[in-house]
Design a protein around this motif. Structure first.
Motif, short mmCIF file in Angstrom:
data_model
loop_
_atom_site.label_atom_id
_atom_site.label_comp_id
_atom_site.label_asym_id
_atom_site.label_seq_id
_atom_site.Cartn_x
_atom_site.Cartn_y
_atom_site.Cartn_z
N ILE A 105 0.96 -1.15 -0.01
CA ILE A 105 0.07 -0.04 -0.04
C ILE A 105 1.16 1.18 0.00
CG2 ILE A 105 -0.22 -0.18 2.44
CD1 ILE A 105 -2.81 1.38 0.55
N ILE A 107 -0.02 5.43 0.25
CA ILE A 107 -0.67 6.55 0.18
C ILE A 107 0.37 7.91 0.14
CG2 ILE A 107 -2.21 8.11 1.47
CD1 ILE A 107 -3.43 5.65 0.69
N GLY A 114 -2.98 9.90 7.43
CA GLY A 114 -3.51 9.68 8.63
C GLY A 114 -5.10 9.85 8.79
N GLY A 116 -7.07 7.14 7.79
CA GLY A 116 -7.44 5.98 7.79
C GLY A 116 -7.67 5.19 6.19
N ASN A 146 10.61 1.67 8.55
CA ASN A 146 9.09 2.09 8.04
C ASN A 146 8.16 1.98 9.17
OD1 ASN A 146 6.95 2.94 6.83
ND2 ASN A 146 7.25 1.76 4.77
N SER A 151 3.61 -0.41 11.70
CA SER A 151 2.40 -0.09 12.79
C SER A 151 0.86 -0.37 11.98
CB SER A 151 2.60 0.93 13.67
OG SER A 151 1.37 2.05 13.47
N LYS A 155 -1.29 -3.34 13.47
CA LYS A 155 -2.58 -3.35 14.04
C LYS A 155 -3.56 -3.97 13.49
CE LYS A 155 -4.11 0.88 16.15
NZ LYS A 155 -3.77 2.30 16.41
#
Ligand SMILES: CC(C)(COP(=O)(O)OP(=O)(O)OC[C@H]1O[C@@H](n2cnc3c(N)ncnc32)[C@H](O)[C@@H]1OP(=O)(O)O)[C@@H](O)C(=O)NCCC(=O)NCCS
Length: 195
Positions: A105, A107, A114, A116, A146, A151, A155
């Motif tokens: 992924i 972004i 940040g 979502g 990274n 995270s 998560k």
């Protein structure tokens, strides 16, 4: 043309040739090259890469549109370059296990981080992979420095399975048999398929 998938925050659209110039521009950024372990390409090479990705049955790519930036009604087939903020990829490239897929992924646009979007895009891609290709296990390879990406995947329930000293890279995996899978599916609401 493949489907477009609309979630709560993102629309995943097929990677179209109209997206290539902006994609190419992103991939000149040293931070994005490093975090995605990519090499800089010329624009011509990026068009070639786009073609090869589209023709590769083992690779699926969607461009991530930030719905906050999509004006008016979305129609399948619209590239919506103005709202493209990243991409999400699936590689079914493990010769020993055709039901294993690697997820990636990005972004790329800082103003869309940040919110979502990565989380929703990865989950939508995973659900799509399970439904359409019978994927049983997901893998992600992330550079040890990274933190944001590590995270994100931890998560979601991905667990570290190995570490490469050579590449300074952590491999994380998520088996779909994981009890957390059903919980994850609840995190993505209704996904609308546009065809
Ligand atoms: C890593 C990346 C995909 C995160 O995208 P994002 O849309 O900002 O992430 P989300 O808003 O969906 O965040 C989801 C979770 O990721 C983690 N995360 C995201 N950004 C983070 C940051 N800067 N620091 C620490 N954790 C972060 C958090 O756990 C977050 O959950 P929380 O909001 O409940 O705390 C984005 O920063 C990026 O594209 N970076 C460069 C490319 C890259 O590293 N790709 C991964 C290689 S596979």
């Amino acid at each position: 043309m493949a489907v477009s998938l609309e979630g709560e925050k993102v629309i995943l659209v097929p990677y179209m040739k109209e997206h290539v110039p902006k994609y190419h521009q992103w991939m000149q950024n040293p931070f994005l090259l490093q975090t995605t372990a990519s090499e800089p390409l010329t624009l011509e090479q990026e068009y070639q890469m786009h073609l090869s990705w589209c023709q590769d049955p083992l690779k699926k790519t969607f461009i991530v549109l930030d719905k906050d930036m999509v004006e008016g009604k979305f129609v399948h087939g619209d590239p919506r370059v103005e709202a493209m903020v990243g991409d999400v990829n699936l590689y079914m490239n493990d010769l020993d296990n055709p039901q294993l897929a690697e997820v990636e992924i990005m972004i790329a646009e800082p103003q869309s981080r940040g919110k979502g979007l990565a989380k929703e895009s990865v989950l939508m891609m995973m659900a799509y992979a399970v439904e359409n290709f019978g994927i049983h296990i997901f893998r992600s390879k992330i550079g040890e420095s990274n933190g944001a990406s590590l995270s994100l995947f931890r998560k979601l329930g991905f667990e570290d399975t190995s570490y490469s000293e050579v590449f300074k890279e952590v491999t994380l995996e998520f088996p779909v048999t994981n009890a957390k899978w059903e919980e994850l599916l609840h995190l993505i609401g209704n996904v609308v398929r546009h065809t």
